[in-house]
Design a protein around this motif. Structure first.
Motif, PDB file in Angstrom:
ATOM      1  N   GLY B  42       0.841  -1.191   0.000  1.00 56.58           N
ATOM      2  CA  GLY B  42       0.000   0.000   0.000  1.00 56.58           C
ATOM      3  C   GLY B  42       0.881   1.247   0.000  1.00 56.58           C
ATOM      4  N   CYS B 118       0.737  -0.211   6.587  1.00 51.73           N
ATOM      5  CA  CYS B 118       0.593   0.357   5.256  1.00 51.73           C
ATOM      6  C   CYS B 118       1.972   0.624   4.653  1.00 51.73           C
ATOM      7  N   ARG B 201      -8.711   6.038   2.237  1.00 48.89           N
ATOM      8  CA  ARG B 201      -8.242   5.308   1.062  1.00 48.89           C
ATOM      9  C   ARG B 201      -6.918   4.612   1.353  1.00 48.89           C
ATOM     10  N   LEU B 204      -7.510   1.528   3.534  1.00 43.25           N
ATOM     11  CA  LEU B 204      -8.241   0.472   2.813  1.00 43.25           C
ATOM     12  C   LEU B 204      -7.373  -0.160   1.734  1.00 43.25           C
ATOM     13  N   GLU B 205      -6.564   0.660   1.089  1.00 47.01           N
ATOM     14  CA  GLU B 205      -5.709   0.114   0.041  1.00 47.01           C
ATOM     15  C   GLU B 205      -4.475  -0.578   0.601  1.00 47.01           C
ATOM     16  N   PRO B 208      -6.311  -3.463   4.383  1.00 49.78           N
ATOM     17  CA  PRO B 208      -7.762  -3.669   4.513  1.00 49.78           C
ATOM     18  C   PRO B 208      -8.124  -4.646   5.625  1.00 49.78           C
ATOM     19  N   TYR B 235     -13.340   4.933  -5.533  1.00 43.19           N
ATOM     20  CA  TYR B 235     -12.171   4.285  -4.931  1.00 43.19           C
ATOM     21  C   TYR B 235     -12.073   2.826  -5.382  1.00 43.19           C
ATOM     22  N   ALA B 238      -9.435   0.598  -3.610  1.00 44.50           N
ATOM     23  CA  ALA B 238      -9.771   0.319  -2.207  1.00 44.50           C
ATOM     24  C   ALA B 238     -10.877  -0.735  -2.146  1.00 44.50           C
ATOM     25  N   ARG B 241      -9.408  -4.222  -3.013  1.00 46.14           N
ATOM     26  CA  ARG B 241      -8.562  -4.793  -1.953  1.00 46.14           C
ATOM     27  C   ARG B 241      -9.405  -5.198  -0.754  1.00 46.14           C
TER      28      ARG B 241
END
Lengths: 131, 298
Positions: B42, B118, B201, B204-205, B208, B235, B238, B241
């Protein structure tokens, strides 16, 4: 895929999977670990640095030593390849020359684990500005 | 060695997927595919200088990498151990290249809590999350704590909403838990409309699974068996994923019927928003999800 059935299962799974992230976890905090830089320029590679590095990585994980291995360029000691620099936390780095598999083992068991010096030390004649 | 390549929306739009492909091909050509792992992660939070390629364990941070630079990175850095200076991040103040991310001012003062995974794990592989302790909090709640204890713990933690009002999360959960209803839902508000705000975002990306786990914990605490994520259709990455994470969590028994062998069941569905700013507001969001006009309750 078998389903995870309990906290204990999940923890066991984590333990098994943790090694896959080892390289990244260690990089988070390299100062607290033994850092070993292997000179891997043409001279080092020709003298077998890659095999020694692989051997040493396996040995370190066998002995349970948390070490970060990185490769670096020529350190200027082409006459003594393979060379590597070992930095134990809180100590000055030491460079070892002519490292073969046996000496690699010695460095790990004697120097890293017990603080005894072993054959093949090259007096360090450089400083890094990177502090 | 691990090569981490940003697969977030910013870097992806400047061709990071081609970079990943080039890494795979060139590493194969050099016979290094078993020694060097290539991971799509991410966001690193440094989209301005994307695409980002990070080499571990030395934390080398290459910025604005082009697909044609990959060969040099492999041949110089991965084979010979020499960093490629031109691609290193340049400190804008003294115009010097910085050897690794540990020495970048941007990262020096950062302590990542919500975004800890992330840019570190592969968001499309639940096993990397588990290796970082993912789903253990859920397992602990289900096996060792009652819903009341979970709520008490939340209150004690002092965690509050991050949307501006700062509403205490534990209190919110307690109110929901007390409410009697046939079917309760946990709603995750992933609608994000403020200009330049991309924290939802990013998480989530990039991670997740932490959302999936947190929703399940909330469901257990308040007595809900269904979760809904309200996410804007703009998105797509997002959404992809998150769907992958939900499916993998189901496969591993971390979501769905009888989670982790307990009596608790919980599942998550997505609801897409059309990007109206006001639908980030709680009541408007709920109206929108049930098919009404997205306006707040006055």
């Amino acid at each position: 895929m078998t389903k995870v059935k309990s906290l204990a299962d999940l923890k066991a799974m984590r333990e098994k999977l943790q090694s896959t992230l080892d390289v990244r976890e260690k990089a988070e905090n390299p100062e607290s670990l033994v850092q070993i830089k292997v000179a891997m320029a043409t001279c080092g590679i020709a003298a077998g640095a890659k095999q020694v590095m692989e051997h040493m990585m396996n040995k370190a994980s066998e002995l349970g030593i948390a070490a970060v291995f990185t490769q670096t360029g020529c350190m200027g000691y082409c006459h003594a390849e393979p060379t590597l620099e070992v930095r134990v936390p809180g100590k000055d780095p030491i460079v070892f020359g002519h490292v073969d598999n046996n000496r690699a083992d010695e460095i790990l068991t004697k120097y890293v684990q017990n603080g005894e010096l072993v054959e093949g030390i090259i007096p360090v004649n450089y400083e890094t500005i990177d502090k | 060695m691990h090569v981490l390549i940003c697969g977030g929306t910013g870097c992806k739009s400047s061709n990071s997927l081609q970079i990943i492909e080039n890494f795979h091909n060139i590493l194969k050509e050099k016979g290094l595919q078993d020694e060097v792992q290539v991971i799509k992660t991410g966001c690193f939070g440094f989209c301005e200088k994307g695409p980002i390629v990070k080499i571990m364990p030395d934390n080398t941070f290459y910025t604005q990498v082009k697909p044609e630079d990959v060969r040099r990175i492999v041949e110089e850095h991965l084979v010979k151990g020499r960093k490629v200076p031109e691609l290193l991040y340049m400190n804008p103040e003294n115009k010097e290249h910085v050897s690794d991310s540990k020495h970048m001012d941007f990262y020096k003062k950062q302590i990542r809590i919500a975004l800890r995974n992330c840019g570190f794990v592969d968001p499309e592989n639940i096993e990397e999350s588990i290796a970082r302790g993912g789903y253990e909090a859920l397992a602990k709640c289900l096996s060792e704590m009652t819903p009341e204890q979970v709520i008490a713990e939340m209150k004690a933690s002092g965690l509050r909403g991050r949307g501006g009002a700062g509403f205490p999360t534990g209190l919110k959960w307690e109110l929901c838990a007390k409410n009697k209803a046939d079917q309760k839902y946990v709603i995750c508000n992933a609608d994000e409309g403020d200009p330049g705000a991309f924290m939802d975002r990013s998480i989530l990306e990039g991670d997740p699974n932490s959302i999936v786990e947190a929703m399940a914990i909330c469901g257990y605490a308040i007595g809900a068996t269904k979760g809904l994520v309200y996410i804007r259709a703009e998105y797509p990455l997002a959404i992809d994923r998150l769907k992958i994470a939900i499916n993998q969590a189901r496969e591993y028994g971390l979501l769905g019927e009888n989670i982790l062998g307990s009596d608790f069941s919980f599942d998550i569905e997505l609801r897409y928003g059309a990007g109206a700013f006001v639908c980030g507001e709680e009541t408007a969001l709920i109206h929108c999800m049930v098919g009404q006009r997205g306006v707040p309750t006055l």
